[in-house]
Design an enzyme around this catalytic site. Structure first.
Site, short mmCIF file in Angstrom:
data_model
loop_
_atom_site.label_atom_id
_atom_site.label_comp_id
_atom_site.label_asym_id
_atom_site.label_seq_id
_atom_site.Cartn_x
_atom_site.Cartn_y
_atom_site.Cartn_z
NE ARG A 112 -4.27 -1.74 1.68
CZ ARG A 112 -4.50 -2.61 2.65
NH1 ARG A 112 -3.84 -2.52 3.77
NH2 ARG A 112 -5.40 -3.54 2.50
CE LYS A 133 -0.40 14.00 -15.24
NZ LYS A 133 -0.62 14.37 -16.64
CD GLU A 175 7.59 16.50 -23.13
OE1 GLU A 175 7.14 17.62 -22.82
OE2 GLU A 175 6.85 15.52 -23.41
CE LYS A 215 5.63 17.61 -15.28
NZ LYS A 215 5.72 16.32 -15.93
CD GLU A 225 -3.24 16.92 -17.06
OE1 GLU A 225 -2.28 16.25 -16.62
OE2 GLU A 225 -3.66 16.84 -18.21
NE ARG A 229 0.78 17.57 -14.07
CZ ARG A 229 1.32 16.68 -13.26
NH1 ARG A 229 0.92 16.60 -12.01
NH2 ARG A 229 2.26 15.86 -13.68
CG ASN A 233 -1.55 17.71 -21.44
OD1 ASN A 233 -0.62 16.97 -21.10
ND2 ASN A 233 -2.69 17.77 -20.76
CG HIS A 236 1.78 16.18 -24.79
ND1 HIS A 236 2.61 17.27 -24.85
CD2 HIS A 236 2.46 15.22 -24.13
CE1 HIS A 236 3.75 16.98 -24.21
NE2 HIS A 236 3.68 15.74 -23.78
CG HIS A 240 -0.44 11.49 -26.42
ND1 HIS A 240 -1.12 12.05 -25.37
CD2 HIS A 240 0.80 11.24 -25.95
CE1 HIS A 240 -0.33 12.13 -24.31
NE2 HIS A 240 0.85 11.65 -24.64
N1 LIG Z 1 4.94 10.67 -15.64
C1 LIG Z 1 4.97 11.70 -16.44
O1 LIG Z 1 4.63 12.83 -16.07
C2 LIG Z 1 5.45 11.51 -17.86
C3 LIG Z 1 5.68 12.63 -18.68
C4 LIG Z 1 6.18 12.41 -19.97
C5 LIG Z 1 6.43 11.12 -20.41
N2 LIG Z 1 6.18 10.06 -19.58
C6 LIG Z 1 6.45 8.68 -20.01
O2 LIG Z 1 7.86 8.56 -20.18
C7 LIG Z 1 8.11 7.52 -21.11
C8 LIG Z 1 9.19 7.99 -22.07
O3 LIG Z 1 10.34 8.24 -21.31
P1 LIG Z 1 11.79 8.39 -21.97
O4 LIG Z 1 11.70 9.22 -23.18
O5 LIG Z 1 12.68 8.76 -20.87
O6 LIG Z 1 12.06 6.95 -22.56
P2 LIG Z 1 12.33 5.50 -21.96
O7 LIG Z 1 12.33 5.47 -20.49
O8 LIG Z 1 11.38 4.61 -22.69
O9 LIG Z 1 13.80 5.25 -22.49
C9 LIG Z 1 14.05 5.28 -23.88
C10 LIG Z 1 15.19 4.35 -24.25
O10 LIG Z 1 16.42 4.86 -23.75
C11 LIG Z 1 17.07 3.88 -22.96
N3 LIG Z 1 17.85 4.64 -21.98
C12 LIG Z 1 17.43 5.20 -20.83
N4 LIG Z 1 18.43 5.89 -20.25
C13 LIG Z 1 19.51 5.74 -21.06
C14 LIG Z 1 20.85 6.20 -21.00
N5 LIG Z 1 21.27 7.01 -20.02
N6 LIG Z 1 21.69 5.84 -22.00
C15 LIG Z 1 21.27 5.06 -23.04
N7 LIG Z 1 20.01 4.59 -23.14
C16 LIG Z 1 19.14 4.93 -22.16
C17 LIG Z 1 15.97 2.99 -22.43
O11 LIG Z 1 16.45 1.69 -22.13
C18 LIG Z 1 15.05 2.96 -23.65
O12 LIG Z 1 15.49 2.03 -24.59
C19 LIG Z 1 6.80 7.18 -21.77
O13 LIG Z 1 6.34 5.96 -21.26
C20 LIG Z 1 5.87 8.31 -21.34
O14 LIG Z 1 4.53 7.89 -21.24
C21 LIG Z 1 5.71 10.23 -18.32
#
Ligand SMILES: NC(=O)c1ccc[n+]([C@@H]2O[C@H](COP(=O)([O-])OP(=O)(O)OC[C@H]3O[C@@H](n4cnc5c(N)ncnc54)[C@H](O)[C@@H]3O)[C@@H](O)[C@H]2O)c1
Length: 349
Positions: A112, A133, A175, A215, A225, A229, A233, A236, A240
């Site tokens: 939990r 999030k 971003e 942010k 949101e 917030r 987007n 987006h 998306h």
């Molecule tokens: N929670 C939120 O507010 C929020 C906001 C925006 C996006 N997201 C989510 O974030 C995700 C995308 O995140 P991302 O762009 O960081 O991609 P990711 O976490 O999918 O990583 C992308 C790729 O890079 C690799 N990688 C990670 N760090 C590395 C490093 N230092 N060196 C080499 N390779 C590395 C990973 O293994 C993967 O293959 C999506 O799932 C999206 O929905 C969440």
């Protein structure tokens, strides 16, 4: 550099620096019985010899988005339980936005809710690690299962970014530019001038920090949101849909969505606020696949936009536009009109 949230309670800080990872984690671990490390397997492979050498027996998560499947999440929870996780343990999630989303959600559920720290390792995660999030994906869509769950801290060691492939730098930069556009014209001009001929990670660091601050301002004031917030987007709504259809990294699709948002802002406000060809050339020159805009099918995009959990109104779609850089507005656009705008963008290129 340390930036803190500004809630009434439950605040956490985001520490941004180079090479401080071990010391910074140690500063948190003292009060906990055990620490469980959840690490993106690619990140562990690339950094286990140096930055992550102090970590024994991590729980490895699939690389990137694979860590957000139901099966991967099930494995994560069962592995934590098999290791005898206790309520006074700390979870440290090391990876990009995907690992952060899945690991944060695991922390919110197991027993939990346990404290967790996110160690972002991608450029994009300067954004995703803030705001609380967390989520995994369903066969019905992305991020449909999750929770708002704040970390106990974020440790952003920029040394991780040295191993990012170009496509992930482009994605994260999407971003960064979005945050600049939500800040002001001066920030956008400065950032464009600095990156016109390519993205140098060290040179854009001040903009990454400023993006985190931007942010933070939005999430501090509207965590769930329901109001401002939503401005985060920007890019987006179409982004998306493009991400889903063309299977491209999140932030790259967001840039395509940002260009569309600039176009739609001009249309809605009925004057040329933004010089579209200038921004098209800027993005195109950096390597974003702007040609996708010539290929998109408005009907298909509208159908995907309608499936988005943020857009379930049948007649209209919520859209973030800009009156100028630094002044966002959330509007509802009739879907028929949005289809026309999308076709206009296609024909104007
Ligand atoms: N929670 C939120 O507010 C929020 C906001 C925006 C996006 N997201 C989510 O974030 C995700 C995308 O995140 P991302 O762009 O960081 O991609 P990711 O976490 O999918 O990583 C992308 C790729 O890079 C690799 N990688 C990670 N760090 C590395 C490093 N230092 N060196 C080499 N390779 C590395 C990973 O293994 C993967 O293959 C999506 O799932 C999206 O929905 C969440």
């Amino acid at each position: 550099m340390k930036i803190s949230t500004d809630y009434n309670s439950g605040n956490y800080s985001i520490e941004v620096a180079r090479g401080m990872l071990k010391d910074s984690i140690t500063a948190y671990t003292g009060g906990y019985s055990q620490v469980h490390y959840l690490i993106d397997e690619k990140v562990f492979e690339l950094h286990k010899g140096r930055m992550l050498a102090f970590i024994d027996h991590p729980i490895l998560m699939g690389s990137g988005e694979t860590s957000k499947s139901f099966e991967a999440f099930h494995y994560l929870l069962e592995t934590l339980l098999a290791k005898g996780v206790k309520r006074n343990d700390l979870i440290v999630v090391i990876g990009g936005g995907a690992a952060g989303d899945a690991g944060g959600f695991a922390a919110s559920c197991v027993l939990r809710g346990l404290d967790y720290i996110h160690v972002p390792t991608t450029l994009l995660a300067h954004d995703s690690s803030i705001g609380g999030k967390t989520a995994i994906n369903s066969k019905h869509g992305k991020n449909l299962i999750g929770a708002f769950y704040r970390p106990a801290g974020v440790i952003y060691d920029l040394e991780f970014l040295n191993t990012l492939p170009d496509s992930e730098i482009l994605s994260g930069f999407g971003e960064v530019i979005k945050h600049a556009m939500l800040k002001n014209q001066e920030t956008v001009d400065h950032l464009v001038a600095l990156t016109r001929n390519g993205i140098d990670l060290r040179r854009i660091e001040p903009f990454v920090i400023s993006g985190i601050e931007t942010k933070m301002q939005y999430v501090n004031r509207d965590e769930n949101e329901s109001d401002i917030r939503k401005y985060l987007n920007l890019g987006h709504t179409l982004g998306h849909a493009v991400e889903y259809k063309y299977k491209i990294p999140h932030g790259i699709a967001v840039v395509i969505g940002i260009y569309a948002a600039l176009h739609i802002s001009n249309q809605v406000e009925q004057y040329e606020i933004f010089d579209l060809s200038y921004y098209y050339c800027f993005f195109d020159n950096l390597g974003y696949p702007m040609d996708i805009l010539k290929d998109i099918d408005a009907e298909e995009m509208l159908s995907l936009i309608s499936k988005d959990k943020k857009n379930q109104n049948t007649q209209t779609a919520g859209y973030v536009i800009l009156k100028e850089f630094g002044e966002a507005k959330f509007i509802e656009i009739e879907k028929e009109t949005l289809g026309k705008y999308i076709n206009d963008i296609k024909e104007s290129i």
